[in-house]
Design an enzyme around this catalytic site. Structure first.
Site, mmCIF file in Angstrom:
data_model
loop_
_atom_site.group_PDB
_atom_site.id
_atom_site.type_symbol
_atom_site.label_atom_id
_atom_site.label_comp_id
_atom_site.label_asym_id
_atom_site.label_seq_id
_atom_site.Cartn_x
_atom_site.Cartn_y
_atom_site.Cartn_z
ATOM 1 N N TYR A 117 0.865 -1.161 -0.020
ATOM 2 C CA TYR A 117 0.045 0.153 0.051
ATOM 3 C C TYR A 117 0.812 1.255 0.182
ATOM 4 C CZ TYR A 117 -3.751 3.082 1.781
ATOM 5 O OH TYR A 117 -4.468 4.183 2.066
ATOM 6 N N ARG A 122 -1.239 7.909 -3.946
ATOM 7 C CA ARG A 122 -1.993 7.091 -3.226
ATOM 8 C C ARG A 122 -3.449 7.657 -2.551
ATOM 9 N NH1 ARG A 122 0.449 4.426 1.988
ATOM 10 N NH2 ARG A 122 -0.708 6.277 3.053
ATOM 11 N N ASP A 123 -4.459 7.007 -2.560
ATOM 12 C CA ASP A 123 -5.715 7.353 -2.517
ATOM 13 C C ASP A 123 -5.955 8.838 -3.153
ATOM 14 O OD1 ASP A 123 -6.147 5.142 -1.103
ATOM 15 O OD2 ASP A 123 -6.261 5.909 0.869
ATOM 16 N N SER A 129 -5.673 9.268 4.093
ATOM 17 C CA SER A 129 -4.760 8.220 4.025
ATOM 18 C C SER A 129 -3.878 8.226 2.774
ATOM 19 C CB SER A 129 -5.680 6.744 4.238
ATOM 20 O OG SER A 129 -6.469 6.531 3.238
ATOM 21 N N ASP A 168 -7.768 0.165 -2.873
ATOM 22 C CA ASP A 168 -8.425 1.526 -3.314
ATOM 23 C C ASP A 168 -8.125 1.948 -4.770
ATOM 24 O OD1 ASP A 168 -10.212 2.020 -1.282
ATOM 25 O OD2 ASP A 168 -9.514 3.845 -0.875
ATOM 26 N N TRP A 216 -19.374 0.133 -3.973
ATOM 27 C CA TRP A 216 -18.518 0.974 -4.879
ATOM 28 C C TRP A 216 -18.418 0.433 -6.171
ATOM 29 C CZ3 TRP A 216 -12.833 2.037 -2.917
ATOM 30 C CH2 TRP A 216 -12.258 2.947 -3.661
ATOM 31 N N TRP A 316 -17.122 6.146 5.145
ATOM 32 C CA TRP A 316 -16.299 5.185 5.152
ATOM 33 C C TRP A 316 -15.418 5.422 6.275
ATOM 34 C CZ3 TRP A 316 -11.548 7.829 5.597
ATOM 35 C CH2 TRP A 316 -11.376 8.895 5.043
ATOM 36 N N LYS A 344 -8.196 -4.895 8.044
ATOM 37 C CA LYS A 344 -8.084 -3.610 8.858
ATOM 38 C C LYS A 344 -7.963 -3.886 10.385
ATOM 39 C CE LYS A 344 -8.761 0.832 10.374
ATOM 40 N NZ LYS A 344 -7.759 1.658 10.061
ATOM 41 N N GLU A 348 -7.082 1.076 14.954
ATOM 42 C CA GLU A 348 -6.393 2.076 14.307
ATOM 43 C C GLU A 348 -7.332 2.909 13.511
ATOM 44 O OE1 GLU A 348 -3.188 0.109 11.922
ATOM 45 O OE2 GLU A 348 -2.536 -0.623 13.876
ATOM 46 N N ASP A 350 -9.246 5.609 11.048
ATOM 47 C CA ASP A 350 -9.314 5.793 9.670
ATOM 48 C C ASP A 350 -8.843 7.177 9.056
ATOM 49 O OD1 ASP A 350 -10.269 3.404 9.190
ATOM 50 O OD2 ASP A 350 -12.500 4.207 9.691
#
Length: 395
Positions: A117, A122-123, A129, A168, A216, A316, A344, A348, A350
């Site tokens: 990841y 990213r994202d 994130s 994602d 999604w 989310w 997940k 922790e 999000d």
């Protein structure tokens, strides 16, 4: 906004949190590794043979959390969470250093779960994130991130690994192509994912490409493009034989088989028959097969013990009232689903609910999001205790 079948989701529809960088690893020496090299047959369900390992980093987080609980009964229940297998998120170049110590206590009949990841940009549809590598830094992703991971996994050929590849990323290219950040990231995502699965195609590894979830890619207009996007990545990666299929509900909240589904009564539900993850898997998998890609799945049940909490399917971030779900098992009742797993690490965060923070995402400030919540990946004691109290089945 209410999701429709044609909506290009302007957010990452799963909550992908970064692991805490401060957690101290506690090694547990127990029959580490096998006496000879592991060869996983990715044409079969390896979770029938291997137990998802309770990695020492999450164990340390949970054990620290137990010490903060004054209620002895709740503390005893919390201690049991440390024994649940979860995936370890390798979300930065620096966190590659976590793999070696995490391997140290993996017995021969266990499999260590890792989330790959760290794509450039990213994202692209979320702020909570987003990652360390900028759009265009694909060479760094390959040489500084993927290549070192490949070397470590090769060096630990006597240990089995299960990998979830880039949550994602490909789903965002299906639904968020109109966002500049996503269109700018597209070539790097595709190149990076193909490079990752090609080079991580090792005998002791089984891989699953992330496929979002039923809320999604489950919309009528998204199913075929989604399957094509994943299948193209598989082909561009050289049809790696250790890629088993896809992962769904990563860090998500969707029910496995609730009927009618959580949003089945919504006005636009007629455009999405995938009202739970079982329907999504059973619908999406044949499309993958027809496009030439392996089509078995793993489903994240880490935090989906309670439903009916979200105002919209795409909410989310740190959903308030959530509970731990079914513990990892290969007994899924569906031949297409290898295992229910905890991808997940519950507890922790999000993303932060602090609207003044640089990485604040408005979804973490919604009415159905737990507050206060710290930065993504940071431990949230109150949220962990809530997940525990609401766990179904209970601990």
């Amino acid at each position: 906004m209410k999701l429709t079948q044609s909506t290009a989701l302007a957010f990452a529809a799963t909550a992908l949190a970064l692991p805490s960088s401060t957690t101290k690893e506690v090694a547990r020496k127990v029959n580490a590794a096998c006496s000879s090299a592991v060869t996983l047959d990715a044409s079969t369900n390896v979770f029938k043979k291997y137990t998802l390992h309770a990695n020492s980093f999450y164990r340390a987080e949970v054990e620290a959390a137990v010490k903060q609980i004054s209620d002895s009964s709740l503390a005893a229940s919390a201690a049991k969470v440390a024994d649940v297998g979860t995936f370890l998120w390798i979300d930065t170049i620096a966190n590659i250093a976590k793999i070696e110590p995490a391997v140290s206590d993996v017995p021969c009949d266990h499999i260590l779960g890792l989330v790959i990841y760290d794509l450039p940009g990213r994202d692209c549809a979320a702020k909570a994130s987003n990652g360390e590598l900028k759009v265009g830094e694909i060479s760094r992703y390959k040489t500084e991130y993927i290549d070192p991971i490949v070397k470590i996994l090769k060096n630990h050929s006597n240990t089995a690994f299960a990998l979830v590849i880039e949550p994602d990323s490909l789903p965002n290219l299906v639904t968020n192509a109109d966002k500049t950040a996503c269109s700018d990231s597209a070539s790097g995502y595709r190149d990076g994912v193909a490079y990752a699965i090609k080079n991580l195609n090792l005998p002791n590894v089984v891989m699953y490409l992330d496929a979002g979830h039923g809320g999604w890619l489950g919309w009528d207009d998204n199913l075929k493009p989604g399957a094509q996007e994943l299948a193209n990545a598989y082909k561009n990666g050289g049809n790696p034989k250790q890629l088993r299929g896809f992962a769904t509900n990563t860090a998500g909240w969707n029910s496995w088989d609730q009927s009618p589904g959580e949003f089945a009564s919504a006005s636009d539900a007629k455009y999405n028959k995938c009202q739970n993850e079982k329907i999504y898997v059973d619908t999406f998998a044949p499309l993958l097969k027809s496009d030439g890609m392996p089509n078995h799945a793993i489903v994240d049940t880490g935090r989906n013990g309670v439903t009916g909490l979200r105002k919209e399917w795409g909410d989310w971030c740190n959903v308030n009232g959530a509970g731990f779900g079914v513990r990892p098992t290969a007994d899924t009742g569906d031949d297409l689903v290898d295992a229910f797993v905890w991808i997940k690490p519950g507890g922790e965060s999000d993303g932060t609910s602090d609207s003044s923070a640089d990485r604040y995402d408005s979804f973490c400030g919604k009415d159905d999001a737990f507050k206060p919540s710290p930065e993504a990946g940071t431990w949230n004691q109150a949220y962990f205790e809530m997940l525990l109290k609401n766990a179904k089945p209970p601990f």
